[in-house]
Write an enzyme that holds these catalytic residues in place. Sequence first.
Site, PDB file in Angstrom:
ATOM      1  N   ARG A  79       0.165 -12.500  -9.640  1.00  0.00           N
ATOM      2  CA  ARG A  79       1.274 -12.064 -11.190  1.00  0.00           C
ATOM      3  C   ARG A  79       2.216 -10.849 -11.089  1.00  0.00           C
ATOM      4  O   ARG A  79       2.914 -10.301 -11.619  1.00  0.00           O
ATOM      5  CB  ARG A  79       1.990 -12.167 -12.592  1.00  0.00           C
ATOM      6  N   CYS A  80       1.069  -9.795 -10.031  1.00  0.00           N
ATOM      7  CA  CYS A  80       1.302  -8.633  -9.868  1.00  0.00           C
ATOM      8  C   CYS A  80       1.387  -8.056  -8.443  1.00  0.00           C
ATOM      9  O   CYS A  80       1.341  -8.228  -7.365  1.00  0.00           O
ATOM     10  CB  CYS A  80       0.979  -7.408  -9.723  1.00  0.00           C
ATOM     11  N   SER A  81       3.158  -7.906  -8.307  1.00  0.00           N
ATOM     12  CA  SER A  81       3.385  -7.108  -6.594  1.00  0.00           C
ATOM     13  C   SER A  81       2.637  -6.650  -6.106  1.00  0.00           C
ATOM     14  O   SER A  81       2.791  -6.609  -4.219  1.00  0.00           O
ATOM     15  CB  SER A  81       5.711  -6.155  -6.682  1.00  0.00           C
TER      16      SER A  81
END
Length: 113
Positions: free
Chosen positions: A9-11
């Site tokens: 979920r983390c770019s």
Amino acid sequence: MITIYHNNRCSKSREGLCFLEDKKVDFQVINYMENTPTASELKELLKKLNIPALDLVRKKEAIWMEHYKGKELSEDEIIHAMIENPKLIERPIIVNGDKAVIARPTERINEIL
């Protein structure tokens, strides 16, 4: 074997994954949100990163701000907070043998390849 502690979920974590894919190196992915590291695993990571536990914490996360900010916590208490709330763990963490980096910016991965 290279390991990436990843949160999809983390770019920044996704960028780290792409960086490793582009380098065409063999690596394994640990989704630490589903497979939270144990206290001993976190201590080993901290040793490889050569940082104190507080430096692995995402201090702008609401969980940290609401429950931990401003408190004097021991290394073990900080590690316990990360185990209870894996979202607090900075990401991505790339490990190669006895060395590791927090890949922010992503190019830091080159330091251990």
